[in-house]
Design an enzyme around this catalytic site. Sequence first.
Site, PDB file in Angstrom:
ATOM      1  N   ASN A 222       0.853  -1.195   0.000  1.00  0.00           N
ATOM      2  CA  ASN A 222       0.000   0.000   0.000  1.00  0.00           C
ATOM      3  C   ASN A 222       0.886   1.241   0.000  1.00  0.00           C
ATOM      4  O   ASN A 222       2.115   1.137   0.025  1.00  0.00           O
ATOM      5  CB  ASN A 222      -0.975  -0.011   1.187  1.00  0.00           C
ATOM      6  CG  ASN A 222      -0.236  -0.016   2.514  1.00  0.00           C
ATOM      7  OD1 ASN A 222       0.464   0.920   2.847  1.00  0.00           O
ATOM      8  ND2 ASN A 222      -0.386  -1.111   3.274  1.00  0.00           N
ATOM      9  N   ASP A 291      -4.611  -6.156   5.265  1.00  0.00           N
ATOM     10  CA  ASP A 291      -5.676  -6.954   5.879  1.00  0.00           C
ATOM     11  C   ASP A 291      -5.650  -8.394   5.370  1.00  0.00           C
ATOM     12  O   ASP A 291      -6.113  -9.298   6.053  1.00  0.00           O
ATOM     13  CB  ASP A 291      -7.033  -6.313   5.583  1.00  0.00           C
ATOM     14  CG  ASP A 291      -7.198  -5.009   6.345  1.00  0.00           C
ATOM     15  OD1 ASP A 291      -6.796  -4.961   7.521  1.00  0.00           O
ATOM     16  OD2 ASP A 291      -7.683  -4.020   5.743  1.00  0.00           O
ATOM     17  N   LYS A 301       8.676 -17.418  -9.767  1.00  0.00           N
ATOM     18  CA  LYS A 301       8.004 -16.269 -10.389  1.00  0.00           C
ATOM     19  C   LYS A 301       6.855 -16.765 -11.280  1.00  0.00           C
ATOM     20  O   LYS A 301       7.061 -17.663 -12.116  1.00  0.00           O
ATOM     21  CB  LYS A 301       9.017 -15.478 -11.223  1.00  0.00           C
ATOM     22  CG  LYS A 301       8.443 -14.219 -11.805  1.00  0.00           C
ATOM     23  CD  LYS A 301       9.474 -13.476 -12.627  1.00  0.00           C
ATOM     24  CE  LYS A 301       8.807 -12.360 -13.397  1.00  0.00           C
ATOM     25  NZ  LYS A 301       9.674 -11.796 -14.422  1.00  0.00           N
ATOM     26  N   ASP A 318      -5.301  -9.487  13.188  1.00  0.00           N
ATOM     27  CA  ASP A 318      -5.313  -8.065  13.523  1.00  0.00           C
ATOM     28  C   ASP A 318      -4.408  -7.849  14.736  1.00  0.00           C
ATOM     29  O   ASP A 318      -4.758  -8.205  15.863  1.00  0.00           O
ATOM     30  CB  ASP A 318      -6.752  -7.603  13.806  1.00  0.00           C
ATOM     31  CG  ASP A 318      -6.830  -6.100  13.873  1.00  0.00           C
ATOM     32  OD1 ASP A 318      -6.026  -5.482  14.612  1.00  0.00           O
ATOM     33  OD2 ASP A 318      -7.679  -5.520  13.177  1.00  0.00           O
ATOM     34  N   ILE A 319      -3.235  -7.282  14.479  1.00  0.00           N
ATOM     35  CA  ILE A 319      -2.217  -7.139  15.539  1.00  0.00           C
ATOM     36  C   ILE A 319      -2.742  -6.216  16.652  1.00  0.00           C
ATOM     37  O   ILE A 319      -2.634  -6.508  17.841  1.00  0.00           O
ATOM     38  CB  ILE A 319      -0.908  -6.544  14.960  1.00  0.00           C
ATOM     39  CG1 ILE A 319      -0.452  -7.357  13.749  1.00  0.00           C
ATOM     40  CG2 ILE A 319       0.173  -6.482  16.019  1.00  0.00           C
ATOM     41  CD1 ILE A 319       0.627  -6.685  12.896  1.00  0.00           C
ATOM     42  N   PHE A 339      -4.701   3.627  14.761  1.00  0.00           N
ATOM     43  CA  PHE A 339      -4.982   4.620  13.725  1.00  0.00           C
ATOM     44  C   PHE A 339      -6.136   4.101  12.888  1.00  0.00           C
ATOM     45  O   PHE A 339      -6.399   2.900  12.847  1.00  0.00           O
ATOM     46  CB  PHE A 339      -3.750   4.842  12.835  1.00  0.00           C
ATOM     47  CG  PHE A 339      -2.891   5.984  13.284  1.00  0.00           C
ATOM     48  CD1 PHE A 339      -2.138   5.874  14.441  1.00  0.00           C
ATOM     49  CD2 PHE A 339      -2.834   7.166  12.562  1.00  0.00           C
ATOM     50  CE1 PHE A 339      -1.342   6.931  14.867  1.00  0.00           C
ATOM     51  CE2 PHE A 339      -2.043   8.231  12.971  1.00  0.00           C
ATOM     52  CZ  PHE A 339      -1.298   8.113  14.124  1.00  0.00           C
ATOM     53  N   LYS A 353     -14.266   1.435  15.249  1.00  0.00           N
ATOM     54  CA  LYS A 353     -13.008   0.667  15.423  1.00  0.00           C
ATOM     55  C   LYS A 353     -12.509   0.769  16.863  1.00  0.00           C
ATOM     56  O   LYS A 353     -12.014  -0.208  17.421  1.00  0.00           O
ATOM     57  CB  LYS A 353     -11.922   1.201  14.473  1.00  0.00           C
ATOM     58  CG  LYS A 353     -12.031   0.606  13.082  1.00  0.00           C
ATOM     59  CD  LYS A 353     -10.939   1.090  12.148  1.00  0.00           C
ATOM     60  CE  LYS A 353     -11.260   0.657  10.729  1.00  0.00           C
ATOM     61  NZ  LYS A 353     -10.607   1.435   9.697  1.00  0.00           N
TER      62      LYS A 353
HETATM   63  O1  PMT Z   1       2.853   6.253   6.348  1.00  0.00           O
HETATM   64  P1  PMT Z   1       2.291   7.561   5.839  1.00  0.00           P
HETATM   65  O2  PMT Z   1       2.481   7.743   4.357  1.00  0.00           O
HETATM   66  O3  PMT Z   1       2.793   8.726   6.638  1.00  0.00           O
HETATM   67  O4  PMT Z   1       0.694   7.524   6.038  1.00  0.00           O
HETATM   68  C1  PMT Z   1       0.170   7.492   7.331  1.00  0.00           C
HETATM   69  C2  PMT Z   1      -1.032   6.554   7.443  1.00  0.00           C
HETATM   70  C3  PMT Z   1      -2.165   7.099   6.619  1.00  0.00           C
HETATM   71  C4  PMT Z   1      -0.641   5.137   6.980  1.00  0.00           C
HETATM   72  C5  PMT Z   1      -1.385   6.495   8.988  1.00  0.00           C
HETATM   73  O5  PMT Z   1      -1.685   7.783   9.430  1.00  0.00           O
HETATM   74  C6  PMT Z   1      -2.561   5.550   9.250  1.00  0.00           C
HETATM   75  O6  PMT Z   1      -3.715   5.900   9.144  1.00  0.00           O
HETATM   76  N1  PMT Z   1      -2.235   4.280   9.638  1.00  0.00           N
HETATM   77  C7  PMT Z   1      -3.226   3.201   9.797  1.00  0.00           C
HETATM   78  C8  PMT Z   1      -3.651   2.699   8.439  1.00  0.00           C
HETATM   79  C9  PMT Z   1      -4.589   1.521   8.567  1.00  0.00           C
HETATM   80  O7  PMT Z   1      -4.175   0.422   8.299  1.00  0.00           O
HETATM   81  O8  PMT Z   1      -5.798   1.797   9.004  1.00  0.00           O
HETATM   82  P2  PMT Z   1      -6.951   0.690   9.207  1.00  0.00           P
HETATM   83  O9  PMT Z   1      -8.143   1.493   9.486  1.00  0.00           O
HETATM   84  O10 PMT Z   1      -6.967  -0.252   8.053  1.00  0.00           O
HETATM   85  O11 PMT Z   1      -6.480  -0.125  10.503  1.00  0.00           O
HETATM   86  C10 PMT Z   1      -6.890   0.253  11.801  1.00  0.00           C
HETATM   87  C11 PMT Z   1      -5.791  -0.010  12.799  1.00  0.00           C
HETATM   88  O12 PMT Z   1      -5.549  -1.430  12.909  1.00  0.00           O
HETATM   89  C12 PMT Z   1      -4.454   0.619  12.476  1.00  0.00           C
HETATM   90  O13 PMT Z   1      -3.888   1.091  13.674  1.00  0.00           O
HETATM   91  C13 PMT Z   1      -3.618  -0.550  11.941  1.00  0.00           C
HETATM   92  O14 PMT Z   1      -2.232  -0.373  12.219  1.00  0.00           O
HETATM   93  C14 PMT Z   1      -4.188  -1.728  12.732  1.00  0.00           C
HETATM   94  N2  PMT Z   1      -4.129  -3.025  12.048  1.00  0.00           N
HETATM   95  C15 PMT Z   1      -4.810  -3.220  10.884  1.00  0.00           C
HETATM   96  C16 PMT Z   1      -4.810  -4.475  10.292  1.00  0.00           C
HETATM   97  C17 PMT Z   1      -4.074  -5.544  10.905  1.00  0.00           C
HETATM   98  N3  PMT Z   1      -4.005  -6.739  10.370  1.00  0.00           N
HETATM   99  N4  PMT Z   1      -3.402  -5.310  12.045  1.00  0.00           N
HETATM  100  C18 PMT Z   1      -3.413  -4.086  12.623  1.00  0.00           C
HETATM  101  O15 PMT Z   1      -2.764  -3.884  13.663  1.00  0.00           O
END
Ligand code: PMT
Length: 438
Positions: A222, A291, A301, A318-319, A339, A353
């Site tokens: 991403n 995800d 390949k 989901d960590i 985040f 969330k």
């Molecule tokens: O890196 P930059 O270019 O500066 O951009 C910053 C950012 C936009 C990436 C950052 O500010 C941000 O929003 N990070 C979280 C992105 C994200 O994955 O959001 P989400 O809504 O999909 O996930 C929610 C939360 O679960 C996040 O804290 C994520 O780290 C966590 N997560 C998600 C999936 C997973 N399998 N494990 C997780 O821990």
Amino acid sequence: MSASHYDNSSQISAKLIGKNIMLGITGGIAAYKSADLTRRLQEAGADVRIVMTAAATEFVTPLTFHALSGHPVFIDNDDHDETAAMQHIELARWADAIIVAPASANTIAKLAHARADNLLTTTCLASEAIKCFAPAMNKVMWQDPGTQSNCRTLTDKGWLQLGPASGLQACGETGAGRMLEVCDIQKALEQCFESGELQGLNLVITAGPTYEAIDPVRFIGNRSSGRMGYAIAQAAQEAGANITLISGPSQLTPPASLRFISIESAAEMKQAVFDHLSDCNIYISAAAVADYRVAQVAEQKIKKSADSLTLSLVKNEDILSQVAALTEKDPQRPYVVGFAAETEDIIENAREKLQRKNLDMIVANDVSADKNPAAGTPAIGFDSEYNTLHVLTAGENSGKNSNGKLFATARKTQLARQLISFIAEQYKQRRLNEKNTA
Ligand code: PMT
């Protein structure tokens, strides 16, 4: 708060490395000292941009500062081609800190009363950066009740007053009004970036994307650059915390003197997080974790012989949820900050969330506008220098009608400092509440 005594040691400090410092120079004989200040800030690793008032240019030429800072000098409302690209708003957003040195009685009066009649005062008014001023004037002007009152107004507004020092003045008089020595100004500026709000605490921070392999050469990834997470790590370190930064692939150089762990996939990130959680006080998940991963990674390949290709994906663990789930089992559960990267219904989705993942705080950012920002506003979100944050906590600000706390559009480095300050406040409150109910 007024700073007058700082350690004069010339020890190299890392605190200004990579910091954007706007040095405002006003009309006064002490302007010659600002040349030395520029050089010292540069040597300390800061990027320095100079704004001079017209009166300042009577004392030292802009060329001197251009040569020392390596950048064209901004002179009042100069619309010269060379500098026109960066207007006062851009400069205001660019700066991590603004230092006006020397600050004349006239400019202090203007700043105290929110006047915006030249580039320096306009930029100061438009900026949310750390702001300091080093008064320099004749002792009688300094003692004037109007000047004293203006300085109080400025410090009440959050400006840090540096000096003045006492001694022989250029006008031949002796008394208070000399600009503080350059090494003292530099030291004070360094201290501005050291809040101590997280002193001694252990933080685990994730940043950047994860790459999920398809075959030995391809992956699903991403657009996360790591900027947000790295800025948070830097701000937390400046606040006195011990940092473990776990990062997916990023072009950025990690901040110095922290434990840095480089990973690629979500599974590797999870392993690294749980390996370092044992003494963690605060966990901040800024990474954009994939995800899904490919169910069966090809060993060789994949050939492009077929007209279409279907990949079967399986969900990653989901960590963040798993760290937050430690709550029931583990009294050592850290304070958990997630985040949320959202493209619509930012607050509602973030609130959902926060609750579903049992977080202490969620930081939502709008990642829909990052490609096509409105005119005059910077791109925010993924892979940008800027962001806008909406913060909801598990406490009172996450109610159905609450929009949480807004951190307005600013550079990620600045937002990270504001966010760390807010997290420190909330963390302390949480620990206090736990103590009181124990
Ligand atoms: O890196 P930059 O270019 O500066 O951009 C910053 C950012 C936009 C990436 C950052 O500010 C941000 O929003 N990070 C979280 C992105 C994200 O994955 O959001 P989400 O809504 O999909 O996930 C929610 C939360 O679960 C996040 O804290 C994520 O780290 C966590 N997560 C998600 C999936 C997973 N399998 N494990 C997780 O821990």
